[in-house]
Design an enzyme around this catalytic site. Structure first.
Site, mmCIF file in Angstrom:
data_model
loop_
_atom_site.group_PDB
_atom_site.id
_atom_site.type_symbol
_atom_site.label_atom_id
_atom_site.label_comp_id
_atom_site.label_asym_id
_atom_site.label_seq_id
_atom_site.Cartn_x
_atom_site.Cartn_y
_atom_site.Cartn_z
ATOM 1 N N SER A 228 0.817 -1.187 0.000
ATOM 2 C CA SER A 228 0.000 0.000 0.000
ATOM 3 C C SER A 228 0.867 1.261 0.000
ATOM 4 C CB SER A 228 -0.949 -0.045 1.189
ATOM 5 O OG SER A 228 -2.027 0.791 0.970
ATOM 6 N N ASP A 416 -7.975 -5.900 -6.138
ATOM 7 C CA ASP A 416 -7.833 -4.629 -5.421
ATOM 8 C C ASP A 416 -8.130 -3.483 -6.379
ATOM 9 O OD1 ASP A 416 -7.091 -2.633 -3.585
ATOM 10 O OD2 ASP A 416 -5.020 -2.659 -4.306
ATOM 11 N N HIS A 473 -6.319 -6.356 -1.970
ATOM 12 C CA HIS A 473 -5.230 -5.463 -1.579
ATOM 13 C C HIS A 473 -4.185 -6.167 -0.713
ATOM 14 C CE1 HIS A 473 -3.638 -1.386 -0.923
ATOM 15 N NE2 HIS A 473 -3.463 -1.722 0.336
#
Length: 500
Positions: A228, A416, A473
């Site tokens: 991320s 994601d 994700h």
């Protein structure tokens, strides 16, 4: 020692953008109006709530006599611990599990908290891996207990071994950073960094002292990993370590490579691909896409201004570009932007609340030696401190590393949205380096786990890109076995091998 406090999940920055901030549903029957601009605090709060986290405080800033000990710049204090207190569990001596604090020398009173787990297979020659969670401002304990750490949290708050923890392939560090996140704390808010120079210098100083305290690991291969917002942290730290090595400053850290999972690395390219990803996955219509694409030129101009002027122009670029994401999410409804196969129930997209319950237990605090310092799962104050860092491009640090033989793995779960595989693939292919054409011409091969395709892989020289099947994700949470095989094989130089 002490725990920091807020709560966020390890999904980084984009998460913040994406929340359900856009309140007006956009269709092709209406021209786009500017979506509401929410304050950073509001965005951070929405992010925290989406993970069912309820931190008591917005940042780990302590006052009075709550500090663990007298602040000595550059000092590292570490202890062995075991989460297993019953007589039948493994002893502290059996487990190479450590928790510690490092006092940042450039700070007034900042202490950085970390976990260190030696290889579960007792392989002292195994690589040393550092994991950095995103946010910015989310604790790496989110990954430790829900993704790739040695343990998983059971419903009764007991711990069970994670069969696919990355400590099976490495000796692994989980660090709470930037300061104010997780158990890391300070008594002065000025100690919180505002950019990757500050972040990478803090981590580099920590690694220097860590290896000084653990000299038997200095010769081991070293890898930097994260997901991320760590799409910023990881290349910045890799560059800092590499330049430190070349300048013969301090201990030479045996950096061999770095890996970024579903990261935000090059916003100028990644933002352009949101509408295409959304259309390809039936989140929006073709007309919606055409309307949303009208927002892209202004976003591109804003990012270029950020790159040239910095400062407040970077905050403006964030607000400008997030309209792309907000409009897509206003159309797609309550889709889980970390995993578009799923829906969010109200503000709740995941339930990570057991993390806060576990880490605030007195028995756990006692085991770690953190005293009465609160655990801040995600910090909105740290989040806000990095506002002018978000739209910066950190792909620019990578070509030099590739040319010097540092291995780079960019991987992304296929479902994601917020840091999607398409945007990541685009910036990897667009990156200028001596192997760019060969990488673009490389054959896409299957990444195989247990005889079944688990992803699609492109590689040339030190660069690899892997699109992971069946993951959102958080790849190690959604596909733990594939993630462990990916890490182990990549570190051994054979990512397309069919077993660990």
């Amino acid at each position: 020692m002490g725990f920091s406090k807020t709560s966020l999940s390890l999904l980084l920055l984009f998460v913040l953008f994406s929340s359900s901030y856009a309140t007006s549903r956009i269709t092709h029957h209406h021209s786009f109006s500017s979506t509401p601009k929410f304050s950073p605090n509001q965005r951070a709060e929405k992010l925290i709530k989406s993970f069912n986290l309820l931190p008591k405080d917005p940042v780990n800033i302590i006052h009075g006599d709550h500090s663990i000990d007298h602040f000595v710049p550059g000092k590292l204090v570490e202890k062995k611990f075991s989460f297993f207190s019953d007589s039948n569990g493994p002893s502290i001596e059996d487990l190479g599990h450590h928790a510690g604090y490092y006092s940042l020398p450039r700070s007034k009173s900042a202490r950085m908290f970390y976990f260190f787990f030696e290889s579960r297979k007792n392989n002292k020659d195994a690589p040393v891996v550092i994991w950095l969670t995103g946010g910015p401002g989310c604790s790496s304990e989110l990954a430790l207990f829900y993704e790739n750490g040695p343990f998983k949290i059971a419903n009764n708050l007991s711990l069970v071994w994670n069969d696919y923890g990355w400590d099976k392939a490495s000796n692994i560090l989980f660090v709470d950073q930037p300061i104010g996140t997780g158990f890391s704390y300070t008594s002065n808010e000025d100690d919180i960094p505002h950019d990757e120079t500050g972040v990478s210098n803090d981590l580099y100083d920590f690694l220097q002292e860590f290896f000084k305290q653990h000299p038997k690991f200095i010769k081991n291969d070293f890898y930097i990993t994260g997901e991320s917002y760590a799409g910023h942290y990881v290349p910045a730290l890799a560059s800092r370590v590499h330049h430190g090595n070349k300048g013969k400053k301090g201990i030479t850290i045996n950096l061999k490579g770095f890996a970024i999972g579903n990261g935000l690395t090059n916003p100028a390219i990644q933002y352009q691909e949101y509408s295409q990803f959304a259309f390809d996955n039936k989140m929006i219509t073709k007309q919606d896409q055409a309307d949303i694409n009208k927002l892209i030129p202004d976003c591109e101009v804003a990012i270029k201004t950020c790159e040239s002027k910095g400062g407040e122009s970077c905050s403006s670029a964030l607000y400008q570009c997030e309209q792309i994401i907000n409009n897509i999410l206003s159309i797609s409804g309550n889709v889980n932007y970390y995993d578009i196969r799923k829906k969010c129930q109200g503000p709740l997209c995941y339930d990570f609340s057991n993390l806060e319950k576990l880490l605030n237990k007195k028995t756990v605090r006692d085991a770690l030696g953190v005293g009465d310092i609160d655990f801040v799962s995600c910090s909105r104050v740290v989040y806000n401190a990095m506002l002018q860092d978000w739209m910066r491009n950190f792909e620019v640090d990578i070509p030099e590393l590739l040319e010097d033989g540092i291995k780079v793995l960019i991987y992304a779960g296929e479902f994601d949205f917020i840091c999607n595989w398409l945007g990541n693939s685009k910036w990897v292919h667009a990156m200028g380096w001596s192997g760019q054409k060969q990488f673009a011409a490389s054959k896409t091969v299957q990444f195989v786990v247990d005889g079944t395709q688990a992803g699609l892989l492109n590689s040339y020289g030190p660069l690899s890109f892997l699109k992971v099947n069946g993951a959102g994700h958080m790849v190690p949470m959604d596909q733990p076995k594939a993630a462990l095989q990916m890490l182990a094989n990549w570190m051994h130089g054979n990512l397309n091998r069919t077993s660990i």
